[in-house]
Design a protein around this motif. Structure first.
Motif, PDB file in Angstrom:
ATOM      1  N   LEU A   1       1.423  -0.608   0.075  1.00  0.00           N
ATOM      2  CA  LEU A   1       0.169   0.013  -0.210  1.00  0.00           C
ATOM      3  C   LEU A   1       0.856   1.531   0.004  1.00  0.00           C
ATOM      4  CD1 LEU A   1      -3.183   0.207   2.164  1.00  0.00           C
ATOM      5  CD2 LEU A   1      -1.485   2.447   1.616  1.00  0.00           C
ATOM      6  N   PHE A   2       0.752   2.412  -0.825  1.00  0.00           N
ATOM      7  CA  PHE A   2       1.483   3.213  -1.065  1.00  0.00           C
ATOM      8  C   PHE A   2       0.109   4.600  -1.084  1.00  0.00           C
ATOM      9  CE2 PHE A   2       3.982   0.840  -4.240  1.00  0.00           C
ATOM     10  CZ  PHE A   2       4.763   0.901  -3.905  1.00  0.00           C
ATOM     11  N   LEU A   3       0.657   5.097   0.556  1.00  0.00           N
ATOM     12  CA  LEU A   3      -0.272   6.353   0.975  1.00  0.00           C
ATOM     13  C   LEU A   3       0.703   7.733   0.469  1.00  0.00           C
ATOM     14  CD1 LEU A   3      -2.231   8.094   1.802  1.00  0.00           C
ATOM     15  CD2 LEU A   3      -1.646   7.796   4.585  1.00  0.00           C
ATOM     16  N   CYS A   4       0.230   9.071  -0.861  1.00  0.00           N
ATOM     17  CA  CYS A   4       1.265   9.555  -0.966  1.00  0.00           C
ATOM     18  C   CYS A   4       0.912  10.578   0.148  1.00  0.00           C
ATOM     19  CB  CYS A   4       0.782  10.295  -1.822  1.00  0.00           C
ATOM     20  SG  CYS A   4       1.281  11.501  -2.643  1.00  0.00           S
ATOM     21  N   TRP A   5       1.781  11.726   1.240  1.00  0.00           N
ATOM     22  CA  TRP A   5       2.038  12.472   1.960  1.00  0.00           C
ATOM     23  C   TRP A   5       2.289  13.312   1.570  1.00  0.00           C
ATOM     24  CZ3 TRP A   5       1.167  12.381   7.216  1.00  0.00           C
ATOM     25  CH2 TRP A   5       1.188  13.005   7.552  1.00  0.00           C
ATOM     26  N   ASP A   6       2.993  13.970   1.059  1.00  0.00           N
ATOM     27  CA  ASP A   6       3.639  15.244  -0.354  1.00  0.00           C
ATOM     28  C   ASP A   6       3.843  14.685  -1.392  1.00  0.00           C
ATOM     29  OD1 ASP A   6       6.449  14.729   0.564  1.00  0.00           O
ATOM     30  OD2 ASP A   6       6.113  16.095   1.924  1.00  0.00           O
ATOM     31  N   GLY A   7       3.758  15.703  -2.384  1.00  0.00           N
ATOM     32  CA  GLY A   7       4.653  15.970  -3.465  1.00  0.00           C
ATOM     33  C   GLY A   7       3.010  14.804  -4.608  1.00  0.00           C
ATOM     34  N   THR A   8       4.135  14.750  -6.059  1.00  0.00           N
ATOM     35  CA  THR A   8       2.425  14.001  -6.599  1.00  0.00           C
ATOM     36  C   THR A   8       4.243  12.495  -6.609  1.00  0.00           C
ATOM     37  OG1 THR A   8       3.380  15.438  -7.957  1.00  0.00           O
ATOM     38  CG2 THR A   8       1.391  15.308  -6.787  1.00  0.00           C
ATOM     39  N   PHE A   9       3.378  11.865  -7.020  1.00  0.00           N
ATOM     40  CA  PHE A   9       4.048  10.611  -8.066  1.00  0.00           C
ATOM     41  C   PHE A   9       3.458   9.980  -8.438  1.00  0.00           C
ATOM     42  CE2 PHE A   9       3.597   8.737  -3.529  1.00  0.00           C
ATOM     43  CZ  PHE A   9       3.245   7.312  -4.342  1.00  0.00           C
ATOM     44  N   GLN A  10       3.848   8.688  -9.825  1.00  0.00           N
ATOM     45  CA  GLN A  10       3.550   8.017 -10.078  1.00  0.00           C
ATOM     46  C   GLN A  10       4.104   6.749  -9.771  1.00  0.00           C
ATOM     47  OE1 GLN A  10       2.649   8.656 -14.742  1.00  0.00           O
ATOM     48  NE2 GLN A  10       5.089   7.496 -14.330  1.00  0.00           N
ATOM     49  N   ILE A  11       2.567   4.998 -10.757  1.00  0.00           N
ATOM     50  CA  ILE A  11       3.247   4.349  -9.979  1.00  0.00           C
ATOM     51  C   ILE A  11       2.969   3.373 -11.460  1.00  0.00           C
ATOM     52  CG2 ILE A  11       3.011   2.096  -8.697  1.00  0.00           C
ATOM     53  CD1 ILE A  11       1.960   3.199  -6.673  1.00  0.00           C
ATOM     54  N   GLU A  12       3.903   2.894 -11.729  1.00  0.00           N
ATOM     55  CA  GLU A  12       4.356   2.284 -13.102  1.00  0.00           C
ATOM     56  C   GLU A  12       4.187   0.842 -12.704  1.00  0.00           C
ATOM     57  OE1 GLU A  12       7.289   3.244 -15.709  1.00  0.00           O
ATOM     58  OE2 GLU A  12       6.920   5.424 -15.870  1.00  0.00           O
ATOM     59  N   LEU A  13       3.586   0.220 -13.656  1.00  0.00           N
ATOM     60  CA  LEU A  13       3.000  -1.055 -13.323  1.00  0.00           C
ATOM     61  C   LEU A  13       2.700  -1.414 -14.948  1.00  0.00           C
ATOM     62  CD1 LEU A  13      -0.861  -0.104 -11.810  1.00  0.00           C
ATOM     63  CD2 LEU A  13       1.411  -0.458 -10.722  1.00  0.00           C
ATOM     64  N   GLU A  14       3.133  -2.831 -14.639  1.00  0.00           N
ATOM     65  CA  GLU A  14       3.939  -3.991 -15.618  1.00  0.00           C
ATOM     66  C   GLU A  14       2.577  -4.253 -16.054  1.00  0.00           C
ATOM     67  OE1 GLU A  14       6.884  -6.338 -16.764  1.00  0.00           O
ATOM     68  OE2 GLU A  14       5.350  -7.948 -15.326  1.00  0.00           O
ATOM     69  N   GLY A  15       2.445  -3.683 -17.881  1.00  0.00           N
ATOM     70  CA  GLY A  15       1.198  -4.473 -18.881  1.00  0.00           C
ATOM     71  C   GLY A  15      -0.393  -3.499 -18.595  1.00  0.00           C
TER      72      GLY A  15
END
Length: 117
Positions: free
Chosen positions: A60-74
């Motif tokens: 589980l990823f919870l963004c605290w600050d900033g922005t980001f992306q999670i790249e997922l295979e397929g």
């Protein structure tokens, strides 16, 4: 706050902003809390591209600050902004990518390896 490999056991409140300020650099994780010996809350700073990897359990990823992306295979990447969370299913290859520094809370099993299996 403890290193990634230690499991904190305390009844004191944990200050996430203070823990963020104490992180030594990108992708350096720190454990903030252990729950029922089965779940750990980790903090990390993302900056740049993390290597592709997968885990035997959900992450589980919870963004605290900033922005980001999670790249997922397929699959299409998932963009996370502060206050948003996403669960990467077990076994799915993924990598977080942040163009600018972002801080995340990870909720996962204590034995989860940072670079996957």
């Amino acid at each position: 706050m403890t290193t990634r490999h230690e499991a904190p056991r305390t009844s004191a409140a944990v200050s996430v902003p203070e823990a963020v300020a104490a992180l030594p650099g990108p992708f350096q994780q720190r454990n903030l809390a252990m729950v029922n010996d089965t779940t750990v809350v980790r903090l990390a700073r993302l900056e740049g591209e993390f290597p592709w990897h997968s885990h035997d359990g959900d992450e589980l990823f919870l963004c605290w600050d900033g922005t980001f992306q999670i790249e997922l295979e397929g699959r299409e990447p998932v963009l996370l902004k502060p206050g948003e969370l996403f669960v990467v299913p077990r076994g799915l290859r993924h990598r977080p990518v942040a163009e600018q520094p972002a801080h995340i809370l990870l909720i996962e099993h204590p034995d989860t390896q940072q670079y996957g299996n």
